[in-house]
Design an enzyme around this catalytic site. Structure first.
Site, mmCIF file in Angstrom:
data_model
loop_
_atom_site.group_PDB
_atom_site.id
_atom_site.type_symbol
_atom_site.label_atom_id
_atom_site.label_comp_id
_atom_site.label_asym_id
_atom_site.label_seq_id
_atom_site.Cartn_x
_atom_site.Cartn_y
_atom_site.Cartn_z
ATOM 1 N N CYS A 179 0.981 -1.483 0.270
ATOM 2 C CA CYS A 179 -0.017 -0.414 0.047
ATOM 3 C C CYS A 179 0.616 1.319 -0.189
ATOM 4 C CB CYS A 179 -0.798 0.306 1.341
ATOM 5 S SG CYS A 179 -2.336 -1.421 1.621
ATOM 6 N N HIS A 239 -3.951 7.132 1.493
ATOM 7 C CA HIS A 239 -3.769 6.192 1.142
ATOM 8 C C HIS A 239 -5.709 5.427 1.054
ATOM 9 C CE1 HIS A 239 -3.822 1.709 -0.394
ATOM 10 N NE2 HIS A 239 -3.770 1.168 1.257
ATOM 11 N N ASN A 245 -9.624 -0.519 -2.233
ATOM 12 C CA ASN A 245 -8.773 -0.559 -2.174
ATOM 13 C C ASN A 245 -7.207 -1.193 -2.959
ATOM 14 O OD1 ASN A 245 -5.486 -0.264 -0.547
ATOM 15 N ND2 ASN A 245 -5.958 -1.547 1.014
#
Length: 351
Positions: free
Chosen positions: A112, A278, A308
């Site tokens: 990530c 993020h 995501n």
């Protein structure tokens, strides 16, 4: 010389997977998913369409947006945790597909935080004088993590069969993770330029003692064999995480990193024009926003539409903010992320 983003682009796959569609596979609902994550839908790639393919689309768009051609790129940084193959990495696949010159390609694995780490590396190689223009790509195809033998093929029209109760129970057991992820790619072109705009202070951190908080136990080269039917049936090829620990850590460490780069820039947090976080979970995004005391209009989000997409969330968000006119000349914005590793940090950018 400063490292300046001169173009951006995205590459997204065709299949829109709503929460309602997932409820046909498991014991969940649109409300259940929205309350816990803020996600309303995500995209899935076609069979045979990998993260390198999506990265190529995003890269082409970013290069065109910069007013350049592939021949103008001096180096490639490709961030992904879902490469097309164990080997080679996605870098050479993208190089061949774009018809790039004989230039170096680097594959990085910070999950990530991949795009954030890529910004640091791009800035370093540009500041060294070695390369003038760097193509940075963040791309993921998470959908292959899903247990396709349990009816997931029905989501993209490969099958119309009914889901059995046993399949529904197995899918429900891993719903806390599988509802979160989507497929997508984003890319930016970064160029060395004189002036005050561009990347400012960047601070990155790693804490390997917390690696087990977010990991994938299956498909491991510590295993013999590294993947097996037993691992797949047990759900060990789906990432596992301690949700409460990830939330607590994220809403603590990302604000710290943001304050760190603001302090190094001589800015107060309230001086920021935009904070690009993020896009893992809307609850985390809102937790970071509140910890920093920023108003919602300074913290844009798109997790509700994409889910995501790991290394792709920041470049997709950046590109959409540009398209929507949210990013204007003279702004101070910060990128921040936290992901498996644990890796986290922040980067200040002046437009």
């Amino acid at each position: 010389m400063r490292s300046v983003i001169i173009g951006s682009g995205i590459g997204v796959p065709p299949h829109v997977i709503t929460n309602e569609a997932l409820s046909r596979l498991m014991d969940t609902s649109d409300e259940w998913i929205r309350v816990r994550s803020g996600i309303q839908e995500r995209r899935y790639a076609d069979p045979g369409q990998g993260s390198a393919d999506l990265g190529v689309i995003a890269a082409r768009n970013a290069i065109a947006d910069a007013g350049l051609t592939p021949a103008d790129i001096d180096a490639v940084l490709f961030a992904t945790m879902t490469p097309d193959h164990v080997l080679p990495g996605n870098g050479p696949l993208l190089q061949a597909a774009l018809g790039l010159r004989d230039i170096p390609t680097f594959d990085i694995r910070q999950q990530c935080s991949g795009f954030l780490y890529g910004l640091e590396l791009a800035d370093l190689v540009i500041q060294s004088g070695r390369y003038r223009r760097v193509l940075l790509v963040g791309a993921e195809v998470h959908s292959p993590f899903m247990p396709w033998h349990l009816g997931w093929d029905t989501l993209i029209g490969l099958s119309t069969r009914e889901i059995t109760e046993a399949e529904r129970a197995a899918n429900t057991a891993i719903r806390d993770r599988t509802v979160l992820f989507g497929d997508g790619a984003g890319a930016v072109v970064i160029e060395a330029r004189d002036g005050e705009t561009g990347l400012g202070p960047i601070r990155l951190h790693t804490d390997g003692t917390a690696a087990g908080v977010l990991t994938m136990p299956g498909a491991s080269f510590k295993r013999r064999p590294f993947v097996s039917h037993e691992q797949i049936d047990a759900g060990e090829t789906v990432p596992v995480m301690s949700g409460k620990e990830v939330f607590r850590t994220a809403v603590t460490l990302m604000p710290q990193a943001v304050r760190e780069v603001c302090g190094l820039s001589g800015l107060a947090v309230e001086d920021l024009d935009l904070l690009l976080i993020h896009q893992a979970n809307l609850r985390i995004i809102e937790g970071v926003q509140k910890a920093l005391g920023l108003p919602p209009e300074k913290v844009p989000h798109n997790v509700e539409r994409w889910g995501n997409t790991t290394a792709a969330t920041l470049p997709i968000l950046f590109h959409e903010c540009r398209q929507q006119g949210l990013i204007k000349p003279g702004m101070n914005l910060v990128f921040t992320a936290l992901g498996s590793g644990l890796h986290w940090g922040a980067a200040l950018y002046r437009t």
